[in-house]
Design a protein around this motif. Structure first.
Motif, PDB file in Angstrom:
ATOM      1  N   LEU A 187      -7.630  -6.695   8.751  1.00 29.39           N
ATOM      2  CA  LEU A 187      -8.387  -6.599   7.511  1.00 29.39           C
ATOM      3  C   LEU A 187      -7.434  -6.429   6.335  1.00 29.39           C
ATOM      4  N   SER A 188      -7.813  -7.034   5.229  1.00 33.00           N
ATOM      5  CA  SER A 188      -7.060  -6.894   3.996  1.00 33.00           C
ATOM      6  C   SER A 188      -7.940  -6.294   2.922  1.00 33.00           C
ATOM      7  N   CYS A 189      -7.325  -5.587   2.011  1.00 25.56           N
ATOM      8  CA  CYS A 189      -8.027  -4.994   0.873  1.00 25.56           C
ATOM      9  C   CYS A 189      -7.194  -5.278  -0.364  1.00 25.56           C
ATOM     10  N   THR A 190      -7.725  -6.092  -1.243  1.00 25.54           N
ATOM     11  CA  THR A 190      -7.019  -6.444  -2.473  1.00 25.54           C
ATOM     12  C   THR A 190      -7.555  -5.585  -3.607  1.00 25.54           C
ATOM     13  N   VAL A 191      -6.644  -4.974  -4.363  1.00 26.75           N
ATOM     14  CA  VAL A 191      -7.025  -4.026  -5.404  1.00 26.75           C
ATOM     15  C   VAL A 191      -6.621  -4.576  -6.769  1.00 26.75           C
ATOM     16  N   THR A 224      -0.248   3.888  -7.633  1.00 26.35           N
ATOM     17  CA  THR A 224      -0.613   5.266  -7.976  1.00 26.35           C
ATOM     18  C   THR A 224      -1.775   5.773  -7.128  1.00 26.35           C
ATOM     19  N   GLN A 225      -2.274   4.945  -6.245  1.00 26.64           N
ATOM     20  CA  GLN A 225      -3.488   5.285  -5.513  1.00 26.64           C
ATOM     21  C   GLN A 225      -3.254   5.406  -4.012  1.00 26.64           C
ATOM     22  N   ALA A 226      -3.845   6.427  -3.438  1.00 26.01           N
ATOM     23  CA  ALA A 226      -3.933   6.513  -1.993  1.00 26.01           C
ATOM     24  C   ALA A 226      -5.068   5.611  -1.520  1.00 26.01           C
ATOM     25  N   MET A 227      -5.006   5.195  -0.277  1.00 25.67           N
ATOM     26  CA  MET A 227      -6.000   4.265   0.238  1.00 25.67           C
ATOM     27  C   MET A 227      -6.483   4.698   1.614  1.00 25.67           C
ATOM     28  N   GLY A 228      -7.754   4.445   1.839  1.00 22.94           N
ATOM     29  CA  GLY A 228      -8.315   4.761   3.146  1.00 22.94           C
ATOM     30  C   GLY A 228      -9.181   3.630   3.661  1.00 22.94           C
ATOM     31  N   TRP A 229      -9.389   3.629   4.963  1.00 24.76           N
ATOM     32  CA  TRP A 229     -10.307   2.690   5.606  1.00 24.76           C
ATOM     33  C   TRP A 229     -11.394   3.503   6.331  1.00 24.76           C
ATOM     34  N   PHE A 230     -12.611   3.042   6.198  1.00 26.01           N
ATOM     35  CA  PHE A 230     -13.767   3.688   6.807  1.00 26.01           C
ATOM     36  C   PHE A 230     -14.649   2.602   7.419  1.00 26.01           C
ATOM     37  N   LYS A 246     -25.588   5.010  11.955  1.00 29.84           N
ATOM     38  CA  LYS A 246     -24.575   6.053  12.061  1.00 29.84           C
ATOM     39  C   LYS A 246     -24.016   6.390  10.692  1.00 29.84           C
ATOM     40  N   GLU A 247     -23.390   7.553  10.610  1.00 33.43           N
ATOM     41  CA  GLU A 247     -22.749   7.955   9.371  1.00 33.43           C
ATOM     42  C   GLU A 247     -21.428   7.210   9.190  1.00 33.43           C
ATOM     43  N   ARG A 248     -20.992   7.170   7.957  1.00 29.34           N
ATOM     44  CA  ARG A 248     -19.701   6.567   7.671  1.00 29.34           C
ATOM     45  C   ARG A 248     -18.598   7.374   8.361  1.00 29.34           C
ATOM     46  N   GLU A 249     -17.645   6.666   8.927  1.00 35.80           N
ATOM     47  CA  GLU A 249     -16.595   7.275   9.742  1.00 35.80           C
ATOM     48  C   GLU A 249     -15.221   6.976   9.163  1.00 35.80           C
ATOM     49  N   PHE A 250     -14.403   7.996   9.058  1.00 36.18           N
ATOM     50  CA  PHE A 250     -13.020   7.811   8.640  1.00 36.18           C
ATOM     51  C   PHE A 250     -12.230   7.128   9.750  1.00 36.18           C
ATOM     52  N   LEU A 251     -11.346   6.198   9.368  1.00 33.22           N
ATOM     53  CA  LEU A 251     -10.497   5.517  10.331  1.00 33.22           C
ATOM     54  C   LEU A 251      -9.015   5.794  10.108  1.00 33.22           C
ATOM     55  N   ALA A 252      -8.558   5.539   8.888  1.00 35.63           N
ATOM     56  CA  ALA A 252      -7.127   5.662   8.607  1.00 35.63           C
ATOM     57  C   ALA A 252      -6.920   5.817   7.110  1.00 35.63           C
ATOM     58  N   ARG A 257       0.405  -0.976   3.654  1.00 31.50           N
ATOM     59  CA  ARG A 257       0.139  -1.422   2.288  1.00 31.50           C
ATOM     60  C   ARG A 257       1.364  -2.129   1.741  1.00 31.50           C
ATOM     61  N   ASP A 258       1.116  -2.987   0.756  1.00 26.55           N
ATOM     62  CA  ASP A 258       2.186  -3.671   0.048  1.00 26.55           C
ATOM     63  C   ASP A 258       1.887  -3.502  -1.443  1.00 26.55           C
ATOM     64  N   ASN A 259       2.533  -2.552  -2.072  1.00 26.25           N
ATOM     65  CA  ASN A 259       2.230  -2.262  -3.475  1.00 26.25           C
ATOM     66  C   ASN A 259       2.581  -3.436  -4.385  1.00 26.25           C
ATOM     67  N   ALA A 260       3.570  -4.219  -4.009  1.00 25.16           N
ATOM     68  CA  ALA A 260       3.934  -5.379  -4.821  1.00 25.16           C
ATOM     69  C   ALA A 260       2.820  -6.423  -4.840  1.00 25.16           C
ATOM     70  N   LYS A 261       2.010  -6.444  -3.785  1.00 30.36           N
ATOM     71  CA  LYS A 261       0.912  -7.409  -3.689  1.00 30.36           C
ATOM     72  C   LYS A 261      -0.434  -6.781  -4.020  1.00 30.36           C
ATOM     73  N   ASN A 262      -0.426  -5.490  -4.385  1.00 34.09           N
ATOM     74  CA  ASN A 262      -1.681  -4.779  -4.666  1.00 34.09           C
ATOM     75  C   ASN A 262      -2.653  -4.908  -3.499  1.00 34.09           C
ATOM     76  N   ALA A 263      -2.141  -4.720  -2.302  1.00 36.95           N
ATOM     77  CA  ALA A 263      -2.967  -4.936  -1.126  1.00 36.95           C
ATOM     78  C   ALA A 263      -2.711  -3.891  -0.061  1.00 36.95           C
ATOM     79  N   GLY A 264      -3.762  -3.595   0.679  1.00 31.65           N
ATOM     80  CA  GLY A 264      -3.665  -2.740   1.845  1.00 31.65           C
ATOM     81  C   GLY A 264      -4.198  -3.484   3.050  1.00 31.65           C
ATOM     82  N   TYR A 265      -3.820  -2.996   4.243  1.00 31.88           N
ATOM     83  CA  TYR A 265      -4.170  -3.718   5.460  1.00 31.88           C
ATOM     84  C   TYR A 265      -4.580  -2.740   6.562  1.00 31.88           C
ATOM     85  N   LEU A 266      -5.385  -3.245   7.475  1.00 33.03           N
ATOM     86  CA  LEU A 266      -5.731  -2.504   8.683  1.00 33.03           C
ATOM     87  C   LEU A 266      -5.617  -3.475   9.848  1.00 33.03           C
TER      88      LEU A 266
END
Length: 123
Positions: free
Chosen positions: A20-24, A31-37, A43-49, A72-81
């Motif tokens: 999975l990719s997350c583009t911000v 400057t931001q921490a990132m999480g995946w849920f 079911k309730e929302r579940e924390f993953l990473a 994550r790759d801050n140069a690409k403004n992206a996070g991954y799972l």
């Protein structure tokens, strides 16, 4: 305004992998921490990473530890799972989230959320 867009979901067989990719956009991602849920039907929302701003701190839920890898790759403004050894019980909508400041596992402390991407694992 910060916008997050997830991609990479889909249908795979048990034992398979997905990334999975997350583009911000809208604010400096570094400057931001990132999480995946995730949230499965009924079911309730579940924390993953979660990952800190410079990737120094990583957190994983026990249910995915050893199978999922957050990055994550801050140069690409992206996070991954990266998700390996997928199981039918991993079927859910997967969300990425971001917040200014310290990384956390608590979903109520994240300020910005993506729209989610569906992951379906067949047995």
């Amino acid at each position: 305004q910060v916008q997050l867009v997830e991609s990479g979901g889909g249908l795979v067989q048990a034992g398979g992998s997905l990334r999975l990719s997350c583009t911000v956009s809208g604010r400096t991602f570094s400057t931001q921490a990132m999480g995946w849920f995730r949230q499965a039907p009924g079911k309730e929302r579940e924390f993953l990473a979660a990952i800190s701003r410079r990737s120094a701190t990583l957190y994983y839920a026990d249910s995915v530890k050893g199978r999922f890898t957050i990055s994550r790759d801050n140069a690409k403004n992206a996070g991954y799972l990266q998700m390996n050894s997928l199981k039918p019980e991993d079927t859910a909508i997967y969300y990425c989230a971001a917040r200014e400041g310290v990384v956390t596992t608590r979903d109520n402390l994240y300020d910005y959320w993506g729209q989610g991407t569906q992951v379906t694992i067949s047995s």
